[in-house]
Design an enzyme around this catalytic site. Sequence first.
Site, PDB file in Angstrom:
ATOM      1  N   GLU A  84       0.805   6.848  -6.634  1.00 18.68           N
ATOM      2  CA  GLU A  84      -0.293   7.823  -6.673  1.00 18.68           C
ATOM      3  C   GLU A  84       0.240   9.256  -6.656  1.00 18.68           C
ATOM      4  OE1 GLU A  84      -3.133   9.129  -3.166  1.00 18.68           O
ATOM      5  OE2 GLU A  84      -3.678   7.133  -3.892  1.00 18.68           O
TER       6      GLU A  84
ATOM      7  N   LYS B  30       0.829  -1.201   0.000  1.00 19.27           N
ATOM      8  CA  LYS B  30       0.000   0.000   0.000  1.00 19.27           C
ATOM      9  C   LYS B  30       0.870   1.260   0.000  1.00 19.27           C
ATOM     10  CE  LYS B  30      -3.810   2.484   0.508  1.00 19.27           C
ATOM     11  NZ  LYS B  30      -3.456   3.675   1.265  1.00 19.27           N
TER      12      LYS B  30
END
Length: 325
Positions: A171, A164
């Site tokens: 991102e 993550k």
Amino acid sequence: MDIGIVGLGKMGGNMRERMRRAGLTVHGFDRDPELRDVDSLEALVEVLPSPKVVWLMVPAGEITRSLVRDLSELLTEGDVVVDGGNSRWTDDQANAALLAEKRIGYVDCGVSGGVWGLENGYALMYGGAAEDIAKVQPAFDALRPEGEFGAVHAGKVGAGHFSKMVHNGIEYAIMQSYAEGWELLEKVDLVDNVTEVFRSWREGTVIRSWLLDLMVNALDDDPGLSQIRGYAEDSGEGRWTVEAAIDNAVPVPAITAALFARFVSRQDDSPAMKAIAAMRNQFGGHAVQTSPPAGGDAEASNGAEQSVAAREAGAGTAEAEPQES
């Protein structure tokens, strides 16, 4: 399946609702009495059948570590703690070791989906032993998006949050690229409707994505983004990604640049840019901007005036034109 969840904010509250819609019995605890189903962590553990599964959705760091310590005294052999927050993977390893002393399982789960997860499902990346994962699997199945993808047993303890973390680093870089492209399109007096250009990219292009969809939504709500201050926080996971890359000698220039760009956003008048402007003026006579005098416009410095004189004196020669080194 019965499951307890600690932390019922925007993410935790929606996750509780999605699991309930899937038929799970969810008992929630939160400091806010308006949100919780039980009044204490002890009551949450008491109401759960064995093997007990407690899912944490609280801020990373000491809050999570403290809850794990408390649960190590309340749970028993065969129970499982799931950390669904954004903890650093090194915390996962320490938490798992603490719980292992009581033969309590530990699963770390990176969760992506934000406020849209209730309806669309949450992308899940989880790490831990297979026997512990199996005890949590009904919750994973309830939370994940429909379809073939969207959930993965990434590896041993720490693998979920590490995955993550890298996801969030990527991102950063994608968002920075969209933002820079938007600024350039807005800056040049050539494109009539930048929002429609971005909207056109949502179909058929190689850069279409959900983040692009959200960018278009933002531009529809506020064309030109005039109501938003140019300031961006970093969650910590971007920093951790860069730190992990350094530790493992992996080059991540795009992610690193995106992280540093967020730091720049916090400066009203960048000291580093002042130094760059000063150096450019010193070596090449490039103009520097000064503060506006009372009643007048800002002017170039004396160094810039000298560079103009130099260009006029040496017209037609390459050496007379200030160059970037």
